[in-house]
Design a protein around this motif. Structure first.
Motif, PDB file in Angstrom:
ATOM      1  N   ASP A 196       0.831  -1.208   0.000  1.00 48.48           N
ATOM      2  CA  ASP A 196       0.000   0.000   0.000  1.00 48.48           C
ATOM      3  C   ASP A 196       0.864   1.255   0.000  1.00 48.48           C
ATOM      4  O   ASP A 196       0.576   2.218  -0.712  1.00 48.48           O
ATOM      5  CB  ASP A 196      -0.940   0.011   1.205  1.00 48.48           C
ATOM      6  N   TRP A 197       1.931   1.237   0.807  1.00 44.84           N
ATOM      7  CA  TRP A 197       2.828   2.390   0.898  1.00 44.84           C
ATOM      8  C   TRP A 197       3.440   2.712  -0.471  1.00 44.84           C
ATOM      9  O   TRP A 197       3.645   3.862  -0.824  1.00 44.84           O
ATOM     10  CB  TRP A 197       3.908   2.109   1.937  1.00 44.84           C
ATOM     11  N   ARG A 198       3.709   1.667  -1.234  1.00 44.89           N
ATOM     12  CA  ARG A 198       4.304   1.840  -2.564  1.00 44.89           C
ATOM     13  C   ARG A 198       3.256   2.038  -3.660  1.00 44.89           C
ATOM     14  O   ARG A 198       3.599   2.309  -4.797  1.00 44.89           O
ATOM     15  CB  ARG A 198       5.139   0.606  -2.915  1.00 44.89           C
ATOM     16  N   GLY A 199       1.988   1.834  -3.318  1.00 45.57           N
ATOM     17  CA  GLY A 199       0.938   1.922  -4.327  1.00 45.57           C
ATOM     18  C   GLY A 199       0.926   0.707  -5.246  1.00 45.57           C
ATOM     19  O   GLY A 199       0.491   0.789  -6.397  1.00 45.57           O
ATOM     20  N   TRP A 200       1.405  -0.433  -4.729  1.00 46.23           N
ATOM     21  CA  TRP A 200       1.515  -1.653  -5.520  1.00 46.23           C
ATOM     22  C   TRP A 200       0.270  -2.514  -5.407  1.00 46.23           C
ATOM     23  O   TRP A 200      -0.393  -2.568  -4.378  1.00 46.23           O
ATOM     24  CB  TRP A 200       2.694  -2.493  -5.039  1.00 46.23           C
ATOM     25  N   THR A 201       0.017  -3.241  -6.465  1.00 45.14           N
ATOM     26  CA  THR A 201      -0.998  -4.288  -6.470  1.00 45.14           C
ATOM     27  C   THR A 201      -0.283  -5.629  -6.263  1.00 45.14           C
ATOM     28  O   THR A 201       0.957  -5.691  -6.276  1.00 45.14           O
ATOM     29  CB  THR A 201      -1.747  -4.327  -7.816  1.00 45.14           C
ATOM     30  N   LEU A 202      -1.058  -6.677  -6.132  1.00 46.73           N
ATOM     31  CA  LEU A 202      -0.480  -8.011  -6.034  1.00 46.73           C
ATOM     32  C   LEU A 202       0.338  -8.339  -7.286  1.00 46.73           C
ATOM     33  O   LEU A 202       1.414  -8.926  -7.202  1.00 46.73           O
ATOM     34  CB  LEU A 202      -1.576  -9.060  -5.811  1.00 46.73           C
ATOM     35  N   THR A 203      -0.149  -7.910  -8.429  1.00 47.19           N
ATOM     36  CA  THR A 203       0.580  -8.128  -9.683  1.00 47.19           C
ATOM     37  C   THR A 203       1.938  -7.440  -9.658  1.00 47.19           C
ATOM     38  O   THR A 203       2.942  -8.011 -10.095  1.00 47.19           O
ATOM     39  CB  THR A 203      -0.258  -7.635 -10.885  1.00 47.19           C
ATOM     40  N   ASP A 204       1.980  -6.217  -9.117  1.00 46.76           N
ATOM     41  CA  ASP A 204       3.255  -5.495  -9.016  1.00 46.76           C
ATOM     42  C   ASP A 204       4.241  -6.258  -8.141  1.00 46.76           C
ATOM     43  O   ASP A 204       5.425  -6.377  -8.487  1.00 46.76           O
ATOM     44  CB  ASP A 204       3.039  -4.089  -8.427  1.00 46.76           C
ATOM     45  N   LEU A 205       3.761  -6.771  -7.015  1.00 46.60           N
ATOM     46  CA  LEU A 205       4.646  -7.508  -6.110  1.00 46.60           C
ATOM     47  C   LEU A 205       5.125  -8.809  -6.762  1.00 46.60           C
ATOM     48  O   LEU A 205       6.310  -9.146  -6.654  1.00 46.60           O
ATOM     49  CB  LEU A 205       3.964  -7.802  -4.775  1.00 46.60           C
TER      50      LEU A 205
END
Length: 130
Positions: free
Chosen positions: A13-22
């Motif tokens: 969340d802090w990075r604005g990432w989705t599961l796909t991003d991770l």
């Protein structure tokens, strides 16, 4: 959500990432991460490859993920235990003890939450070689 999942989700969340991003950043499949993110408790200990990949992707210490995983499995993780500190414990020692406790807990039908004084004596702070 379990403690490890909450920690990973907060970092995402802090990075604005989705599961796909991770999954892309960690080089993992979604199926590797769903047990961590989708459950209230960890049924299985995440593999060291998953821990390392997520730590690298999030730029956080693997130790932090290991400690959160221990909490997610129902183990008590105190920063300072009598006579020893988990901060000074190697990841290998910590994971070996967690696996031992999980195996004992599984055979007894629950997870153990108290420290083993025999184990704590093995975890004394190490002297640093200069």
């Amino acid at each position: 959500m379990n403690r490890l999942g909450a920690y990973v989700q907060a970092e995402m969340d802090w990075r604005g990432w989705t599961l796909t991003d991770l999954t892309k950043a960690a080089g993992l499949d979604e199926s590797d991460l769903m047990p961590i993110l989708a459950r209230d408790w960890l049924a299985d200990w995440p593999s060291s490859q998953v821990i390392d990949a997520v730590a690298r992707a999030l730029h956080v210490p693997a130790r932090e993920l290991v400690l959160r995983a221990a909490e997610a499995c129902g183990l008590s993780v105190d920063e300072e235990a009598p006579g020893a500190s988990l901060v000074d414990t190697s990841n290998e020692e910590l994971m070996r003890e967690l696996r031992r406790r999980l195996a004992l807990g599984a055979s007894a039908g629950n997870y153990l939450t108290t420290g083993s004084s025999a184990w704590l004596s093995l975890v004394a702070p190490r002297e640093q070689v200069g």
